[in-house]
Design an enzyme around this catalytic site. Structure first.
Site, PDB file in Angstrom:
ATOM      1  CD  GLU A  70      -3.158  -0.390   0.176  1.00 15.32           C
ATOM      2  OE1 GLU A  70      -3.157   0.666  -0.568  1.00 15.32           O
ATOM      3  OE2 GLU A  70      -3.937  -1.279  -0.432  1.00 15.32           O
ATOM      4  CD  GLU A 124      -1.165  -1.545  -4.795  1.00  9.13           C
ATOM      5  OE1 GLU A 124      -1.159  -2.310  -4.980  1.00  9.13           O
ATOM      6  OE2 GLU A 124      -2.261  -0.566  -4.521  1.00  9.13           O
TER       7      GLU A 124
END
Lengths: 235, 235
Positions: B174, B177
């Site tokens: 996460e 990203e």
């Protein structure tokens, strides 16, 4: 996730041009009743029985309509008694998202951007209960089936949390079900994360420290061979 | 869960007596190919296309056969391209157990004892990443959609673990990203359990301490408005 009703009626009329015998005619298109959310996802929750062919045609028109409106995805919830509509939905490009015993949720991604449908549950919560009384006696059980039966081991009560059940509640329930002992949750002693456990899903295992509130063990024949408050942890 | 093959062939023959024009005749019964496990659960995994009527008849005979054998439950896995068999299975008393995009798992409890089909995943794992460098600067982001967009807040990178993904891996992914920053997992700082979050399922939220391994923030337009390593935590 907030939702905004697009139509309170069973359908809303739009128009499309169809060619019949070489002649263009307008015919009304039945758009399925739906709600929109802030992510531009459309949700259709079918409740009434419908002829699968009429459903297929309405769904096709509806998806085309929502695509033109710039909607990103369609959720389609079909209760199990409308199972005869499932093949039509798959034919129209829907795939399965998740299922519960009484319904199937399908989804269709409309946008050209990367698919970002939210994932459904990916983990089970598994608890182990370390129930210790003031004499430092620990509650242990033997299982009547599965791997631990064959190993003939004494072990702590364990089990899976149910839908919507808190870790502490799951621990209390499993201790009660397996041994008849009431207990209260004290703290989490440790936890671990294991993968590929059941149909590719993961387990989060929490060891819970519990304090017993009752002291009469009741046998649970169907699940456990014996329940015993025995393993003394004297120093 | 170990499994034992009952039949390596596509079907095994049994006999049943049917009455045709008032005359009793033996006709072969097609029992669907299946595996048994140590819990006396039968698993049928359909792979080949079959006429729905023939499938319904075979399934009925098979269920009757397994019931006589003392089997407790039947699992039936239907890939999405065999969607036309789903209505027949429901008509034969199966209900949905779970679905993934490419298949539907149905189940039928045969035993007279309490239904103890194992539950599917009940929780999602949600992570929050606390990424702090040696200068005690913390990585924060703004979201381009949803509740936090409206609140115009700086927040830690967050997101859901994917199927089979470890908490530490989800946190690394996460952060990468959302911000382009590489990081390593240090420890879990806190966690919480919330219920009724998505279709009745629960969330386990883990706050992960992360150490950054790279320092150039990359914008991710689709998901985040801005990513900023800014919030100084000087004493």
């Amino acid at each position: 996730m907030g939702s905004l009703s697009v139509s309170a009626n069973s359908s809303m009329a739009a128009e499309r041009v169809v060619v019949i015998s070489g002649k263009e005619v307008q015919r009304p298109v039945e758009i399925l009743s739906a709600t929109n959310d802030e992510f531009d996802f459309v949700t259709v929750e079918m409740k009434e029985k419908m002829d699968p062919k009429i459903f297929a045609s309405s769904l096709r028109d509806s998806v085309s309509h929502w695509r033109q409106q710039g909607m990103k995805a369609v959720w389609l919830k079909l209760p199990i008694d409308l199972v005869n509509l499932v093949p039509a939905a798959v034919d129209e490009g829907f795939s399965y998202h998740h299922a519960e015993p009484d319904y199937l949720m399908l989804a269709c991604w409309l946008s050209k951007t990367k698919q970002v449908l939210p994932s459904y549950a990916t983990n089970r919560v598994h608890i182990g209960a370390f129930v210790m009384n003031d004499k430092r006696e620990v509650l242990v059980v033997k299982e009547s089936r599965g791997m631990f039966k064959r190993m003939d081991l004494w072990k702590f009560p364990t089990g899976f949390a149910e839908d919507g059940e808190d870790i502490s509640e799951a621990a209390k329930r499993e201790v009660k079900e397996e041994t008849g002992i009431d207990s209260e949750f004290v703290e989490i002693l440790a936890f671990g994360h294991r993968h590929e456990q059941f149909h590719g899903k993961s387990n989060l295992f929490f060891v819970c420290m519990m304090r017993p509130l009752s002291f009469v063990i009741q046998w649970q024949d169907s699940e456990l061979e014996e329940a015993k408050r025995s393993l003394q942890l004297n120093h």
